[in-house]
Write an enzyme that holds these catalytic residues in place. Structure first.
Site, mmCIF file in Angstrom:
data_model
loop_
_atom_site.group_PDB
_atom_site.id
_atom_site.type_symbol
_atom_site.label_atom_id
_atom_site.label_comp_id
_atom_site.label_asym_id
_atom_site.label_seq_id
_atom_site.Cartn_x
_atom_site.Cartn_y
_atom_site.Cartn_z
ATOM 1 C CG ASP A 1 7.762 -26.245 1.779
ATOM 2 O OD1 ASP A 1 7.807 -26.224 0.747
ATOM 3 O OD2 ASP A 1 7.797 -25.580 2.617
ATOM 4 C CG HIS B 1 5.470 -23.755 0.608
ATOM 5 N ND1 HIS B 1 6.907 -23.565 1.204
ATOM 6 C CD2 HIS B 1 5.013 -22.278 0.282
ATOM 7 C CE1 HIS B 1 7.264 -22.166 1.132
ATOM 8 N NE2 HIS B 1 6.014 -21.702 0.750
ATOM 9 C CB SER C 1 7.705 -18.345 2.078
ATOM 10 O OG SER C 1 7.936 -18.989 0.869
#
Length: 706
Positions: free
Chosen positions: A644, A676, A557
């Site tokens: 995501d 995600h 991320s």
């Protein structure tokens, strides 16, 4: 495959002319067409990338299966969590060998005075057990299943649960009558995670999102009435702010939280009259964050408020609940370097979470004199937190503990005596012995002289870390004041047992060393995050822990942004880079306020759309814009998910296409039904991690070691 001639040809993304211009600067972006998620050509390209990755990693199939079996073999597949008491029941989750998902259950208390959780044997019948929700039944026939809300009403008669079946984090909430096992007619689609019952069980409070996937509105649903009649309790028009809502442990108030990365505001609603007008605790003030928790002290309704108004590392004050903007009584004063994280109130005492010396701490708060009694642990590195404490007046506090070498452990802290009662330690099968492993913290000196902590764990049988250079796996994050704690991982043992050292670089932008640590790694100081990581890697090489050709970096991320940035800054320091759901097209995303979360993110990264200085600064580090043609990149694996909503799949897809232009050996793996957090189901997750670890071990040259 080491012979470049033997490698299959990678997919080549078409280059289509497109440019964007901001603040007089024009950037050519020929791969932006990959953003069209619903186009057959885009899906075809992603599928071609997956096929290429499968072909390139086919030689690792046996290793992947071996690692999967190692994870599986170390895990007690049929197991139970430690029960938590709420009302007349013990609530717990259990897993069954061969089943992907957990099962939520409860069993009745032996007596109203029973505070000792029953010792339930895995796989054996539990007296009076009631299965509340079996995720395996709910997920039958589905490719994706994620539970975002789960709660039982105070009277124990009803259950609500919210399910996401696509990975886009939009949940449909349903209500089940636990006396009959049947679902009610109530069904609320499109909610955010975290719906909850009102204390009397008549209502459900839930949150919905706007078009940019920002939770912006709190709703009140009366059970048994049409969703169209739901009452809007609160909405936040400012696009920089998220909204959430939950009831206090005392059940006296609903607190509506409104917050950005740097500013917060809370509103209180009397739980006995949920349709009444919310009243603000403290009016929002730019840069001031706070959170409130209620208690009764000497017969007075009070709020304990943790805030940073003139207190960088926060202080704790007490105010009258009837006049929260009135006189403040300081309970825990601001102490630079001791970052107060949160306060949680119970009827007779509170619990305070804070960080000191780079580690999390817990302390018991005495309402009478404000004294804090720290709960002590004897390991040099650890993670700790309070959780699973739904009751208002318990004699015990449930505490979770773990470290790099100590599996997840559950204690009950006896408040009256200060004794820690061991309830359970995560079983690790196969003869795991914590004494076979060691953990330590070392410090790297950054370019500006800042000392940056690095946490290490290794297996002792391979010698002391640093005695001779070894394969090393370096992890980093460094954003949102999020701290990477020293936690245990069953999957990590597969690398440690092959001689790999695992390290975490606690770079600026995280929260490990206090609020200033975060401030020094965000907006116009963001490059510190990347240079800190490079300096940590260089220190590990210089100190003899590893060599550049035996080190792999990993981050996910915002940590994936870190990976992309360091790949451009210091590609020569790494043999490989593993980027999970990586935020590598950061400038494109943060320039577009129509994308999910962009406006909210301006507090973290700056606003390049309106501020030319921020634009120019972000352009110096955004990975996609800074791919270099004059270097040899390490091997790169980027993992993403089609659905995501936090970091769109298009970012790593564009990044990999650009890397290929300059000759980089880059692979893209896109989960076509996931979000995600990747795939769902524990066996699926283990296989996903086995895939990543097999690639990582192959890059490190220890794939054949055992």
């Amino acid at each position: 495959m080491t012979d470049a001639q033997a490698l299959p040809a990678p997919p080549v993304a078409a280059k289509r002319p497109l440019s964007r211009t901001h603040h007089g600067d024009t950037f050519d972006d020929p791969y932006e067409w990959l953003r069209a998620k619903d186009e057959a050509e885009v899906i075809g390209h992603l599928e071609a990338e997956n096929a290429y990755t499968d072909e390139r990693t086919a030689h690792l199939a046996a290793l992947r299966e071996q690692i999967f079996q190692e994870i599986k073999g170390r895990t007690l597949e049929t197991d139970l969590s430690v029960p938590s008491r709420r009302g007349s029941w013990w609530y717990y989750g259990r897993t069954v060998e061969g089943s992907q998902y957990g099962i939520q259950c409860r069993a009745p208390l032996a007596s109203p005075d029973d505070w000792t959780p029953p010792e339930l044997a895995p796989g054996e019948p539990v007296p009076g057990e009631q299965v509340l929700l079996d995720g395996n039944i709910e997920a039958e026939g589905l490719d994706f299943f994620s539970l975002g809300s789960f709660e039982i009403s105070n009277d124990g008669d009803r259950m609500l649960y919210g399910v996401d079946l696509a990975g886009d984090e939009r949940y449909t909430v349903r209500v089940r009558d636990l006396t009959t096992g049947e679902n009610l007619a109530d069904e609320i689609p499109g909610t955010f995670a975290g719906a909850s019952f009102s204390p009397d069980g008549r209502f459900i409070v839930y949150t919905t999102v706007d078009d940019a996937w920002r939770p912006d509105t709190v709703w009140l649903h009366e059970i048994g009435t049409p969703v169209e009649d739901d009452v809007k309790l609160f909405t936040e028009p400012d696009e920089r702010f998220w909204v959430g809502a939950d009831f206090t442990r005392s059940d006296r108030y609903l607190i509506i939280d409104v917050g950005s990365s740097v500013t917060s505001e809370e509103w209180i609603v009397d739980a006995a009259d949920l349709r009444s007008e919310p009243r603000v605790v403290w009016p929002r003030s730019e840069g001031v964050e706070y959170s409130a928790s209620d208690a009764v002290v000497d017969g007075e309704d009070v709020l304990y408020i943790l805030h940073n108004d003139g207190a960088l590392d926060f202080e704790l004050v007490r105010v009258a609940a009837s006049a929260p903007q009135g006189e403040r009584s300081v309970v825990i004063p601001h102490r630079p370097g001791q970052r107060l994280l949160g306060v949680d109130t119970f009827r007779d005492w509170g619990i305070v979470g804070y960080r000191r010396g780079g580690l999390p701490r817990l302390g018991m708060l005495d309402y009478a004199d404000g004294a804090v009694r720290e709960i002590e642990f004897d390991e040099p590195l650890y993670s700790v937190g309070a959780g699973g404490n739904p009751e208002w007046a318990p004699p015990l506090l449930r505490v979770g503990f773990g470290s790099f070498v100590t599996p997840g452990t559950v204690f009950d802290y006896e408040v009256a005596t200060g004794e820690l009662l061991l309830r359970k330690r995560q079983p690790v099968l196969g003869g795991y012995d914590a004494d076979d492993y060691a953990q330590a913290r070392v410090w790297a000196t950054a370019q500006d002289g800042t000392e940056v902590p690095i946490s290490l764990v290794w297996k002792r049988s391979f010698g002391d870390a640093g005695a001779t250079p070894r394969a090393l796996h370096l992890y980093g994050y460094g954003s949102y004041e999020h701290s990477i704690e020293p936690g245990f991982s069953v999957a990590r043992l597969s690398a440690l047992d092959r001689g790999v050292i695992f390290a975490v670089a606690h770079v600026r932008g995280g929260g490990e060393m206090g609020r200033q640590w975060y401030e020094d790694g965000k907006t116009l100081a963001k490059r510190n995050t990347f240079t800190d990581f490079v300096d940590c890697a260089q220190h590990l090489i210089d100190a003899g822990y590893t060599t550049a050709d035996r080190m792999v970096a990993e981050g996910g991320s915002a940590g994936g942004l870190l990976m992309g940035a360091v790949a451009n800054l210091a590609p020569e320091l790494f043999a490989g880079i593993l980027a999970d759901v990586p935020f590598v097209d950061a400038l494109t995303s943060i320039l577009d306020p129509s994308l999910p979360l962009t406006v909210i993110e301006w507090d973290e990264w700056g606003d390049p759309l309106h501020d030319p200085e921020v634009y120019a600064y972000m352009k110096t580090y955004s990975p996609y814009e800074n791919v270099r043609a004059d270097v040899q990149y390490p091997r790169i694996l980027a993992v993403t998910s089609l659905n995501d909503t936090r970091v769109l799949y298009v970012e790593p897809a564009k990044w990999v296409a650009r890397l290929r232009e300059v000759g980089a050996d880059a692979l893209l793996k896109c989960e076509m039904v996931a979000g995600h957090g990747g795939v769902t189901g524990r066996y699926n997750s283990w296989r996903e991690r086995a895939f990543e670890l097999a690639w990582l071990l192959d890059v490190l040259g220890v794939a054949d070691a055992a």
